[in-house]
Design an enzyme around this catalytic site. Structure first.
Site, PDB file in Angstrom:
ATOM      1  N   ILE A 297       7.516 -21.499  13.548  1.00 30.62           N
ATOM      2  CA  ILE A 297       6.586 -20.796  14.434  1.00 30.62           C
ATOM      3  C   ILE A 297       5.404 -21.705  14.750  1.00 30.62           C
ATOM      4  O   ILE A 297       4.769 -22.255  13.837  1.00 30.62           O
ATOM      5  CB  ILE A 297       6.150 -19.465  13.780  1.00 30.62           C
ATOM      6  CG1 ILE A 297       7.397 -18.566  13.683  1.00 30.62           C
ATOM      7  CG2 ILE A 297       5.038 -18.791  14.587  1.00 30.62           C
ATOM      8  CD1 ILE A 297       7.167 -17.215  13.068  1.00 30.62           C
ATOM      9  N   LEU A 298       5.141 -21.884  16.017  1.00 27.96           N
ATOM     10  CA  LEU A 298       4.028 -22.747  16.423  1.00 27.96           C
ATOM     11  C   LEU A 298       2.700 -22.038  16.159  1.00 27.96           C
ATOM     12  O   LEU A 298       2.618 -20.811  16.257  1.00 27.96           O
ATOM     13  CB  LEU A 298       4.149 -23.070  17.915  1.00 27.96           C
ATOM     14  CG  LEU A 298       5.396 -23.874  18.328  1.00 27.96           C
ATOM     15  CD1 LEU A 298       5.544 -23.879  19.842  1.00 27.96           C
ATOM     16  CD2 LEU A 298       5.325 -25.292  17.793  1.00 27.96           C
TER      17      LEU A 298
ATOM     18  N   SER B 131      22.816 -28.454  20.760  1.00 24.95           N
ATOM     19  CA  SER B 131      23.708 -28.388  21.923  1.00 24.95           C
ATOM     20  C   SER B 131      22.905 -28.074  23.191  1.00 24.95           C
ATOM     21  O   SER B 131      23.225 -28.571  24.272  1.00 24.95           O
ATOM     22  CB  SER B 131      24.830 -27.364  21.715  1.00 24.95           C
ATOM     23  OG  SER B 131      24.339 -26.051  21.806  1.00 24.95           O
TER      24      SER B 131
ATOM     25  N   ASP C  33       8.817 -14.038  20.164  1.00 25.70           N
ATOM     26  CA  ASP C  33       9.851 -13.639  21.139  1.00 25.70           C
ATOM     27  C   ASP C  33       9.376 -12.542  22.100  1.00 25.70           C
ATOM     28  O   ASP C  33      10.162 -11.660  22.477  1.00 25.70           O
ATOM     29  CB  ASP C  33      11.123 -13.173  20.402  1.00 25.70           C
ATOM     30  CG  ASP C  33      11.724 -14.279  19.542  1.00 25.70           C
ATOM     31  OD1 ASP C  33      11.574 -15.451  19.898  1.00 25.70           O
ATOM     32  OD2 ASP C  33      12.341 -13.963  18.506  1.00 25.70           O
TER      33      ASP C  33
ATOM     34  N   MET D  30      13.258 -23.608  14.770  1.00 28.49           N
ATOM     35  CA  MET D  30      13.151 -22.453  13.890  1.00 28.49           C
ATOM     36  C   MET D  30      11.804 -22.349  13.158  1.00 28.49           C
ATOM     37  O   MET D  30      11.700 -21.694  12.136  1.00 28.49           O
ATOM     38  CB  MET D  30      14.316 -22.449  12.878  1.00 28.49           C
ATOM     39  CG  MET D  30      15.680 -22.452  13.546  1.00 28.49           C
ATOM     40  SD  MET D  30      15.847 -21.279  14.911  1.00 28.49           S
ATOM     41  CE  MET D  30      16.699 -19.959  14.103  1.00 28.49           C
TER      42      MET D  30
ATOM     43  N   HIS E  83      16.244 -17.664  23.545  1.00 29.20           N
ATOM     44  CA  HIS E  83      16.501 -16.782  22.410  1.00 29.20           C
ATOM     45  C   HIS E  83      17.861 -16.112  22.605  1.00 29.20           C
ATOM     46  O   HIS E  83      18.169 -15.631  23.697  1.00 29.20           O
ATOM     47  CB  HIS E  83      15.392 -15.726  22.310  1.00 29.20           C
ATOM     48  CG  HIS E  83      15.553 -14.840  21.119  1.00 29.20           C
ATOM     49  ND1 HIS E  83      15.278 -15.276  19.842  1.00 29.20           N
ATOM     50  CD2 HIS E  83      16.007 -13.568  20.999  1.00 29.20           C
ATOM     51  CE1 HIS E  83      15.535 -14.292  18.994  1.00 29.20           C
ATOM     52  NE2 HIS E  83      15.987 -13.248  19.662  1.00 29.20           N
TER      53      HIS E  83
ATOM     54  N   GLU F  84      24.007 -19.771  27.389  1.00 32.11           N
ATOM     55  CA  GLU F  84      22.684 -20.409  27.205  1.00 32.11           C
ATOM     56  C   GLU F  84      22.640 -21.714  27.997  1.00 32.11           C
ATOM     57  O   GLU F  84      21.628 -22.067  28.594  1.00 32.11           O
ATOM     58  CB  GLU F  84      22.426 -20.708  25.722  1.00 32.11           C
ATOM     59  CG  GLU F  84      22.122 -19.485  24.892  1.00 32.11           C
ATOM     60  CD  GLU F  84      21.745 -19.832  23.457  1.00 32.11           C
ATOM     61  OE1 GLU F  84      21.131 -20.879  23.211  1.00 32.11           O
ATOM     62  OE2 GLU F  84      22.073 -19.031  22.553  1.00 32.11           O
TER      63      GLU F  84
END
Ligand code: GAR
Length: 192
Positions: A97-98, A21, A150, A95, A114, A179
């Site tokens: 982690i880079l 979204s 985060d 979702m 976030h 958001e």
């Protein structure tokens, strides 16, 4: 961060894992003259992400990357980003982690949304934890991505009241609504 100049839009990639979204909303805002970015690539770690449908609807290239083979895929993604002249990456419900290497290569050009008022409630299940702790407010934060989860510098934050009737679903819905206001505003802020 490279700033936008005149009418030139900053080429942006959106990384997703779910329903998208935020992606859809960013595509909408990118069409407005006042918002200095265009969405040129959608990347997902799974072909099950519902948000991938926006690739077809809005004719935006998509890429699905398997995240188990980290190092090899870092190179693959970086190559695609370079080819497409991507200057900004927006994580929107992504979702995975880079890797540190990837974040370093794109230093200062990756941002994330976030669903909490960071630094509170990093990680998962933010709404349940906020309700359990009887917080008065929940909210969302757009921040730069660093290799610490985060924890990067905050760009913008918006809060919303938690009512006594709220459960994690109603709260998630409320937060998602803000958001959709916060993310485009945060991008505009860093690019202008
Ligand atoms: C959003 O609430 C976003 O803040 C959250 O996932 C949702 C994605 O919704 N992101 C995280 O939890 C990242 N840690 P969407 O797919 O409809 O944009």
């Amino acid at each position: 961060m490279r700033k936008s100049t005149g009418s030139k839009k900053i080429k942006t990639a959106v990384f997703i894992s779910g329903k998208g979204s935020n992606l859809k909303n960013l595509i909408k805002f990118s069409k407005f003259k006042k918002y200095p970015f265009s969405i040129n690539l959608i990347l997902s770690n799974t072909n099950k992400a519902k948000g991938l449908k926006y690739s077809k609807i809005y004719k935006i290239e998509k890429k699905i990357i398997c995240y188990d083979k980290k190092i090899k895929n870092d190179k693959k993604i970086l190559k695609t980003l370079k080819q497409k002249k991507i200057k900004l990456i927006c994580l929107a419900g992504f979702m995975k982690i880079l890797s540190k290497n990837f974040i370093e290569k794109f230093q200062g050009k990756i941002i994330n949304i976030h669903p909490s008022l960071l630094p509170k409630y990093k990680g998962l299940n933010t709404h349940i934890r906020a309700i359990k702790n009887r917080e008065k407010f929940a909210g969302c934060t757009v921040h730069y991505v660093t290799s610490k989860l985060d924890s990067g510098k905050i760009i913008l934050q918006k809060r919303v009241k938690i009512s006594k009737k709220d459960d994690r679903f109603s709260l998630a819905k409320k937060v998602l609504k803000i958001e959709h206001l916060l993310y485009p505003a945060a991008i505009k802020k860093i690019l202008n």
